[in-house]
Design a protein around this motif. Structure first.
Motif, short mmCIF file in Angstrom:
data_model
loop_
_atom_site.label_atom_id
_atom_site.label_comp_id
_atom_site.label_asym_id
_atom_site.label_seq_id
_atom_site.Cartn_x
_atom_site.Cartn_y
_atom_site.Cartn_z
N SER A 9 0.65 -1.45 0.28
CA SER A 9 -0.09 0.56 -0.29
C SER A 9 0.68 1.66 0.56
O SER A 9 0.35 2.41 -0.54
N ALA A 10 2.05 1.18 0.56
CA ALA A 10 3.02 2.39 0.01
C ALA A 10 3.28 2.46 -1.21
O ALA A 10 3.86 3.87 -1.59
N LEU A 11 2.81 1.94 -2.39
CA LEU A 11 2.60 2.01 -3.63
C LEU A 11 4.50 2.46 -4.31
O LEU A 11 4.76 2.98 -4.83
N ALA A 12 5.20 1.75 -3.41
CA ALA A 12 6.66 1.63 -4.05
C ALA A 12 7.46 1.78 -3.27
O ALA A 12 7.27 0.93 -2.08
N ALA A 13 8.37 0.63 -3.60
CA ALA A 13 9.28 -0.09 -2.71
C ALA A 13 10.54 1.10 -1.73
O ALA A 13 11.34 1.49 -2.05
N ASN A 14 10.21 1.72 -0.70
CA ASN A 14 10.55 2.86 0.06
C ASN A 14 10.39 2.35 0.99
O ASN A 14 10.02 1.24 1.89
N GLY A 15 11.35 3.38 2.46
CA GLY A 15 11.65 3.37 3.61
C GLY A 15 9.51 2.88 4.22
O GLY A 15 9.83 2.49 5.35
N VAL A 16 8.73 3.62 3.87
CA VAL A 16 6.96 3.87 4.05
C VAL A 16 7.08 2.01 3.77
O VAL A 16 6.11 1.30 5.27
#
Length: 442
Positions: free
Chosen positions: A226-233
């Motif tokens: 659900s962050a819609l990105a491969a990131n820290g969130v």
């Protein structure tokens, strides 16, 4: 590809979508193991049919109503994307193609009505259930998804985008929505034959544990994706999911031991699901320590909440209300206490200097979704019940819904009995008539 496109983010969200899809078969096993033998297949297919019905409706109009440009006041999307028309391969949502976002959100739409099925286990006509799924996602889920998940710089859904209700991955839109709908439906259908009188224990705890394990695994895609990105969130959402779920297992088992004197496998599996539900709205806004608190609270509170059906006399067969409605509400409200303001959102909860403002917003989101879902779920259920009939006859329910609705049974006990009798020689002196009686399982 256009500027801003990220192959890594796209791959991550596509994998997350596949994980969320796996949750629906996982739910089928979880529910299927919790019912009696005679209802096993019906419970499995009630989840599986949601994969078919909701997918088709999503393409026809569901995506457009949920995520099309707002038609006014943040209540519903317009019809620009009917049949998924007007969506190009180069159109982006953030850094991923719109089609990637659409398939990810489709998996949320699929599992939400499937969750409801546990509340009416053992007694619903399959055709009536299929019709309910189609009507419910259209009238209830698609609008609520727009309210909660559609963001457009202040011109999106009225709960999330316009009023600041935090629901990272579906505490309101999925779990409160489904849990309250389950309450409405079990009131429409009434109690099972033998409720509070006959034993209705799970027929296969191994299936329950398998299902909960698949749900736990798939939930990483549900929340982190659900962050819609491969990131820290996404990383924080994933670790918070693991932490809260583990804490909820402990919370449920501790409550169970104190209250009933035993640690049960069903309790461990149910505690895991309760933790997954509770952390869903909060995983992108709280710390790992906050996740422990949310998990412990949700595990113990949901364990206590499942007894409400006996106190108030509604027959929620598989505790959808106690786990999903209560767990979703707990997780959503605790955002107002534990949001740090440093993860995926800037809003802070009460314990981090934010005062009561966010808690008030969370309470509004919980209340609005609960009331809307209950009213329209009850109306849809009543309409079906009064027209084509929603509940099977008492004779069918007692004999077994699998044979009546699906002309199948989950286990062939007659073949098993015959095989065992052939493998075991009759004791000396046993008459031919008695041996024959043993072979057919009489």
């Amino acid at each position: 590809m256009p500027d801003g496109f990220s192959a890594g983010d796209t791959a991550f969200v596509l994998i997350s979508a596949a994980l969320v899809m796996l949750m629906t078969p996982g739910l089928a096993f979880f529910y299927g193991g919790m019912v009696r033998v005679k209802s096993t297949l019906n419970m499995l297919v009630m989840s599986f049919v949601s994969l078919a019905i909701v997918t088709v409706l999503w393409v026809l109009y569901g995506y457009s109503l949920s995520f099309g440009p707002d038609a006014g006041a943040g209540l519903i999307g317009n019809l620009d994307f009917l049949g998924m028309q007007g969506i190009g391969l180069n159109d982006l949502t953030g850094t991923i193609p719109v089609t990637t976002f659409a398939v990810f959100q489709l998996m949320f739409a699929i599992i939400t009505p499937a969750l409801i099925s546990g509340a009416i286990a053992d007694r619903a006509k399959f055709g009536a259930w299929a019709l309910f799924v189609a009507l419910w996602v259209t009238i209830v889920y698609f609008p609520v998804a727009h309210w909660v998940f559609f963001f457009d710089k202040g011109n999106g859904g009225w709960l999330g985008d316009r009023n600041g209700v935090i629901d990272f991955a579906g505490g309101t839109a999925v779990h409160i929505n489904a849990g309250v709908a389950g309450l409405a439906l079990c009131l429409v259908l009434g109690k099972r034959v033998g409720f509070k009188r006959d034993p209705m224990r799970p027929h296969s705890l191994p299936l329950v544990m398998l299902g909960s394990g698949l749900l736990w695994f798939g939930w990483f895609g549900f929340n982190a994706g659900s962050a819609l990105a491969a990131n820290g969130v996404a990383s924080m959402a994933l670790i918070n999911t693991q932490i809260a779920t583990a804490a909820a297992v402990l919370g449920w088992l501790i409550y169970e031991k104190i209250k009933h004197g035993a640690f049960t496998t069903l309790g461990a599996a149910s505690g895991a699901v309760a933790g997954l539900v509770a952390i869903t709205p909060a995983c992108g806004s709280v710390s790992p320590l906050g996740s422990i608190a949310i998990g412990l609270i949700a595990g113990a509170a949901c364990a206590a909440a499942i007894s409400l059906k006996y106190r108030f006399g509604f027959d929620d067969s598989l505790d959808v209300v106690g786990v999903h409605a209560v767990g979703g509400a707990i997780g959503s409200l605790l955002v107002g206490l534990f949001a740090t303001g440093t993860v995926g959102q800037t809003a802070k909860g009460l314990f981090y200097g934010g005062g009561l403002d966010q808690l008030g917003k969370q309470a509004m989101g919980v209340g609005v979704v609960a009331v809307y879902s209950f009213v329209f779920s009850w109306l849809i259920g009543q309409a079906i019940h009064k027209t084509i009939g929603f509940r099977v006859s008492e004779d069918v329910e007692v004999a077994g819904i699998d044979q009546a609705e699906h002309a199948e049974s989950a286990y062939d006990f007659s073949a098993m009995g015959a095989s065992l009798s052939r493998a075991t020689p009759a004791p000396a002196g046993k008459t031919e008539k008695t041996a024959e009686k043993t072979e057919v399982g009489a």
